[in-house]
Scaffold this active site. Structure first.
Site, PDB file in Angstrom:
ATOM      1  N   SER A 135       0.858  -1.181   0.000  1.00  0.00           N
ATOM      2  CA  SER A 135       0.000   0.000   0.000  1.00  0.00           C
ATOM      3  C   SER A 135       0.895   1.233   0.000  1.00  0.00           C
ATOM      4  O   SER A 135       2.054   1.175   0.420  1.00  0.00           O
ATOM      5  CB  SER A 135      -0.881   0.008   1.254  1.00  0.00           C
ATOM      6  OG  SER A 135      -1.491   1.265   1.446  1.00  0.00           O
ATOM      7  N   TYR A 148      -1.686  -1.134  10.247  1.00  0.00           N
ATOM      8  CA  TYR A 148      -1.732  -1.354   8.802  1.00  0.00           C
ATOM      9  C   TYR A 148      -0.461  -0.837   8.136  1.00  0.00           C
ATOM     10  O   TYR A 148       0.169  -1.536   7.330  1.00  0.00           O
ATOM     11  CB  TYR A 148      -2.957  -0.655   8.230  1.00  0.00           C
ATOM     12  CG  TYR A 148      -3.153  -0.841   6.744  1.00  0.00           C
ATOM     13  CD1 TYR A 148      -3.655  -2.029   6.234  1.00  0.00           C
ATOM     14  CD2 TYR A 148      -2.850   0.184   5.841  1.00  0.00           C
ATOM     15  CE1 TYR A 148      -3.862  -2.195   4.868  1.00  0.00           C
ATOM     16  CE2 TYR A 148      -3.043   0.023   4.475  1.00  0.00           C
ATOM     17  CZ  TYR A 148      -3.547  -1.162   3.994  1.00  0.00           C
ATOM     18  OH  TYR A 148      -3.742  -1.315   2.649  1.00  0.00           O
TER      19      TYR A 148
END
Length: 256
Positions: A135, A148
């Site tokens: 990401s 995350y």
């Protein structure tokens, strides 16, 4: 884009980016095997795809999956280690350890286990492509998303190491870093972040979009197109790379 590689496994391929990847590889002529925890999502996939319900962070389940792949297919050409969850949206001091561990387990350990059991088959064939979904949060970090961001940063280090270890066997490892991707998962992120910041969903959406040069979110198909390229012979000398598909992030945390 059609290359010698013809067998692909996509973890978390029942929806979103994973399903778009599966569709892209299928269109390119690959045999497709998909895992997901959502049995209903698997039931809705094309019947010619092979499907397994398994938790990407469960070593026993993943070991059994790859044993079945070896038995049925005799090997694996492309691995898309795509399984991941968004995790909590909270300040670091408010993140429960259990929530941290769950997020890191799926995103990082799930990637590790997929690579661990794919590597022997690819080494035996002296060829293969491992494609890891990270990401832009794994490149820049992101406030209120500590588990995350940490996990997605870690999978980049893992992938760089895989490229070094497996390169002598003709195996490539690369990372795709999606930006904000249109879809249900991102909607959940927007709603949670809006609540955490005292903003509306539309304000958060506009902020994400304004942080990119192209002023827009990406589609799951954009990520899939990059994955198919990285799995093909057209990318035969591309390894150890971290490639953002994000419309070019200028500001990962715009204040809107």
């Amino acid at each position: 884009m059609r290359g010698a590689a013809k067998r692909v496994l996509i973890t978390a391929g029942g929806s979103g980016i994973g399903r778009a990847m599966a569709e892209g590889f299928a269109q390119a002529g690959y045999a497709v095997w998909v895992t997901d925890l959502n049995a209903q999502a698997l039931a809705e996939l094309p019947k010619e795809w092979k499907c397994t319900a398994v938790d990407a962070a469960d070593e026993t389940g993943m070991q059994a999956l790859f044993a079945e792949i070896e038995q049925v297919w005799g090997g694996l050409d492309v691995l898309c280690a795509n399984a991941g969850i968004a995790g909590p949206t909270a300040r670091v001091e408010d993140v429960a350890l259990a929530d941290w561990q769950k997020c890191v387990s799926v995103n990082l350990e799930g990637t590790f286990l997929a690579a661990k059991y794919a590597a022997p088959m690819m080494k035996a064939a002296k060829a293969g492509s491992i494609i890891v979904t990270s990401s832009t949060a794994g490149q820049y970090g992101y406030p209120n998303r500590a588990p995350y961001a940490a996990a997605k940063w870690a999978v980049i280090g893992l992938s760089k190491t895989l490229a070094m270890e497996l390169g002598p066997f003709g195996i490539r490892a690369n990372v795709i870093c999606p930006g904000s991707v249109e879809g249900p998962r991102m909607e959940g992120v927007l709603e949670r972040e809006a609540a955490a910041k005292g903003m509306t969903r539309d304000q958060v959406y506009a902020g994400y979009a304004s942080g990119t040069s192209m002023q827009a979110f990406v589609e799951a198909s954009d990520i899939a197109n990059m994955a198919v390229f990285l799995g093909s012979d057209a990318a035969r000398m591309v390894s150890g790379q971290v490639i953002a598909v994000d419309g070019h992030t200028e500001n990962p945390d715009p204040k809107v």
